[in-house]
Design a protein around this motif. Structure first.
Motif, short mmCIF file in Angstrom:
data_model
loop_
_atom_site.label_atom_id
_atom_site.label_comp_id
_atom_site.label_asym_id
_atom_site.label_seq_id
_atom_site.Cartn_x
_atom_site.Cartn_y
_atom_site.Cartn_z
N SER A 114 61.67 101.58 24.40
CA SER A 114 60.36 101.07 24.02
C SER A 114 60.18 101.06 22.51
O SER A 114 59.65 100.12 21.93
CB SER A 114 59.25 101.89 24.67
OG SER A 114 59.32 101.77 26.09
N ARG B 26 46.58 87.71 25.34
CA ARG B 26 45.68 88.78 25.79
C ARG B 26 44.24 88.50 25.39
O ARG B 26 43.30 88.81 26.14
CB ARG B 26 46.13 90.13 25.19
CG ARG B 26 45.29 91.31 25.68
CD ARG B 26 45.49 91.48 27.17
NE ARG B 26 44.59 92.49 27.74
CZ ARG B 26 43.41 92.22 28.28
NH1 ARG B 26 42.96 90.97 28.31
NH2 ARG B 26 42.67 93.16 28.81
N ARG C 26 44.21 93.84 38.22
CA ARG C 26 44.48 94.85 37.18
C ARG C 26 45.79 94.53 36.46
O ARG C 26 46.51 95.42 36.04
CB ARG C 26 44.53 96.24 37.82
CG ARG C 26 43.26 96.63 38.55
CD ARG C 26 43.31 98.06 39.04
NE ARG C 26 43.45 99.00 37.95
CZ ARG C 26 43.55 100.32 38.10
NH1 ARG C 26 43.54 100.84 39.32
NH2 ARG C 26 43.69 101.12 37.07
N ASP D 259 46.40 95.97 32.83
CA ASP D 259 46.29 97.42 32.59
C ASP D 259 47.40 97.94 31.69
O ASP D 259 47.21 98.89 30.93
CB ASP D 259 46.30 98.17 33.92
CG ASP D 259 44.96 98.12 34.63
OD1 ASP D 259 44.05 97.45 34.11
OD2 ASP D 259 44.83 98.73 35.71
N SER D 260 48.59 97.36 31.80
CA SER D 260 49.73 97.86 31.02
C SER D 260 49.80 97.26 29.62
O SER D 260 50.64 97.66 28.82
CB SER D 260 51.04 97.57 31.76
OG SER D 260 51.31 96.17 31.75
N TRP D 261 48.94 96.31 29.32
CA TRP D 261 48.98 95.64 28.01
C TRP D 261 48.10 96.42 27.03
O TRP D 261 47.00 96.01 26.68
CB TRP D 261 48.48 94.20 28.14
CG TRP D 261 49.45 93.26 28.81
CD1 TRP D 261 50.15 93.48 29.94
CD2 TRP D 261 49.78 91.95 28.37
NE1 TRP D 261 50.92 92.39 30.26
CE2 TRP D 261 50.71 91.42 29.31
CE3 TRP D 261 49.40 91.15 27.29
CZ2 TRP D 261 51.25 90.15 29.19
CZ3 TRP D 261 49.93 89.88 27.18
CH2 TRP D 261 50.86 89.39 28.11
N ASP D 262 48.59 97.55 26.59
CA ASP D 262 47.82 98.36 25.63
C ASP D 262 48.69 98.69 24.44
O ASP D 262 49.92 98.57 24.46
CB ASP D 262 47.28 99.63 26.30
CG ASP D 262 48.39 100.51 26.86
OD1 ASP D 262 49.21 101.01 26.07
OD2 ASP D 262 48.43 100.69 28.10
N ARG E 69 52.10 100.85 24.27
CA ARG E 69 53.37 100.37 24.80
C ARG E 69 53.97 99.32 23.89
O ARG E 69 53.27 98.64 23.14
CB ARG E 69 53.16 99.74 26.18
CG ARG E 69 52.69 100.69 27.26
CD ARG E 69 52.35 99.89 28.51
NE ARG E 69 51.91 100.74 29.62
CZ ARG E 69 52.64 101.07 30.66
NH1 ARG E 69 53.87 100.61 30.76
NH2 ARG E 69 52.16 101.83 31.62
N ALA F 294 57.38 96.00 27.21
CA ALA F 294 57.15 96.84 28.38
C ALA F 294 55.89 96.41 29.12
O ALA F 294 55.54 97.02 30.13
CB ALA F 294 57.03 98.31 27.97
N TYR F 295 55.22 95.36 28.65
CA TYR F 295 54.05 94.85 29.35
C TYR F 295 54.46 94.27 30.70
O TYR F 295 55.56 93.71 30.85
CB TYR F 295 53.37 93.75 28.55
CG TYR F 295 52.69 94.17 27.28
CD1 TYR F 295 52.53 95.51 26.92
CD2 TYR F 295 52.18 93.21 26.40
CE1 TYR F 295 51.90 95.87 25.74
CE2 TYR F 295 51.55 93.55 25.22
CZ TYR F 295 51.41 94.89 24.90
OH TYR F 295 50.79 95.24 23.73
N ALA F 296 53.57 94.35 31.67
CA ALA F 296 53.80 93.70 32.95
C ALA F 296 54.01 92.20 32.74
O ALA F 296 53.26 91.56 32.00
CB ALA F 296 52.62 93.93 33.88
N THR G 12 49.76 88.91 39.11
CA THR G 12 50.63 89.66 40.03
C THR G 12 51.21 88.80 41.13
O THR G 12 52.26 89.11 41.67
CB THR G 12 49.85 90.81 40.68
OG1 THR G 12 48.82 90.26 41.51
CG2 THR G 12 49.22 91.71 39.62
#
Length: 426
Positions: free
Chosen positions: A22, A41, A51, A54-57, A60, A64-66, A91
């Motif tokens: 990462s 985003r 959701r 959720d991983s797009w912060d 990270r 590593a984003y979804a 998803t």
């Protein structure tokens, strides 16, 4: 067209540890790609119940984003920069409402992108006009099931590697870029623009020289005549458009599509007789020709394979029901001007359970040789509003509830020497 979720397994040799990987990605992702992700985003959001983001912060790495897959920059490996090669937004789960918002123009700067998938949701606005100019490596573009408006970008025509383009189930309008239907898009095999409503234009004659195998242009505003189809085509639909003309010469030459399994020309203004070549396609299992202006009798050669469905309903077809249609799993000849007795082979197929649906109502048929067998529970049989007494109550039990009168046709409409071309609602 439903697309499978994309699972990405990063090679263990590149991983080391997840933290180290990462950190490496955060340091080496090309800034132009990182900026485009920030715009994505900012432009999109989860609908209630989703959701995905959720991983797009900021804690990270963007890689590593979804939905984000990164790979070394093929054009500048020495720099160690990473580029985004796959971007899957949403998803794709059956219970996910998807995303809303708009796509940023900066998507076109992801020049290493090969796959861009936006799962169904409520994303609106125009598709970025330069998307094809910037994404020259695209192999897959799917934005179906959203609320996009405006035209199909001309820049998508002629992309050298584009295999699948699915923009169906949106609100697009304007002329379909001609290049999408020409050999100038040599790699394009799957084109889905169905259920937009406002896409227009004509199918060019050189469409027959393309290499496509799945084309769905249904439920739009396409006009003109139907040219010969590509010899590679397997699925073709222009249902619910404004096309016209005859089908003569479309399927009869040496380059006729030998692997065409699904043909849907329903709900247009095609006219003339249905050529026997249509019924002679060696791989066809679904022939949907209803709600046009076809006339004349049906000439059906012996079927090379049993059809799953043959639908020639709601036309002006005359003559008798061909015996060769007995091999169809479902047969719709209703609302025409057909006369004579239903062939014994067709009736036997219904009562033996091989043909599960026979709709022959609203014609001028004079007889149905029902065998002394009970009608299978799985069968739907409708013979109402013809020039005969129904052989049993079961001949009306299977009629659609909105199919019109269930009684016999008035006697005065059945006295003509040529009832198939006489008056009445056919």
């Amino acid at each position: 067209m439903a697309l499978p979720s994309i699972l990405v397994i990063l090679p263990a040799l590149l991983l080391g540890s997840q933290a180290a990987w990462s950190a490496q990605q955060a340091a080496t992702l090309h800034e132009r790609d990182a900026a485009a992700l920030r715009d994505v985003r900012a432009g999109l959001r989860d609908l209630p119940g989703s959701r995905f983001f959720d991983s797009w912060d900021d804690a990270r790495s963007p890689c590593a984003y979804a939905g984000v897959v990164c790979a070394p920059d093929e054009d500048d490996r020495a720099s160690g920069a990473l580029r985004i090669s796959v971007l899957t937004l949403g998803t794709g789960l059956a219970n996910s409402p998807g995303l809303a918002g708009t796509l940023p123009a900066s998507l076109a700067s992801l020049s290493a992108l090969t796959d861009l998938v936006l799962y169904p949701g409520s994303v609106s606005g125009a598709i970025p006009v330069d998307i094809g100019s910037g994404l020259r490596r695209l192999r897959l573009l799917s934005l179906s099931g959203n609320q996009f408006t405006g035209p199909v970008p001309e820049s998508l025509a002629g992309l050298p590697d584009l295999h699948t383009l699915d923009l169906g189930n949106n609100h697009l309008e304007g002329a379909i870029p001609t290049g999408l239907l020409l050999p100038s898009s040599p790699s394009l095999k799957v084109l889905i623009l169905a259920n937009n409503g406002g896409l227009s234009g004509e199918i060019p004659a050189l469409f027959s020289s393309s290499q496509m195998f799945h084309v769905d242009l249904s439920r739009n505003a396409i006009t003109g005549t139907l040219p010969p189809l590509p010899p590679t085509i397997r699925y073709f639909s222009v249902a619910a458009n404004e096309m016209q003309g005859s089908l003569d010469g479309v399927f009869g030459d040496r380059s006729a599509p030998a692997n065409l399994a699904f043909l849907d020309l329903s709900m247009n203004n095609f006219s003339g007789s249905i050529p026997p070549d249509v019924f002679a396609l060696p791989s066809a299992t679904s022939l949907l020709l209803s709600r046009n202006n076809f006339t004349g009798p049906l000439t059906v050669p012996a079927a090379p394979l049993p059809w799953a469905v043959v639908d020639v309903s709601h036309n002006g077809i005359s003559g008798e029901v061909p015996e060769a249609l007995a091999v169809a799993g479902s047969l719709y000849v209703n609302n025409n001007r057909m006369s004579g007795d239903v062939p014994r082979a067709v009736a036997s197929s219904v009562f033996a359970g091989r043909m599960t649906t026979l709709y022959a109502q609203h014609n001028f048929l004079t007889g149905f040789p029902a065998p002394p067998l009970p009608l299978p529970d799985s069968a739907a049989l409708c013979l109402s509003y013809n020039c005969m007494e129904l052989p049993s109550a079961s001949a009306a039990d299977g009629c659609p509830t909105i199919g019109g009168p269930l009684e016999a046709r008035p006697a005065e409409q059945c006295r003509s020497t040529d009832v198939g071309s006489s008056g009445g609602d056919g």
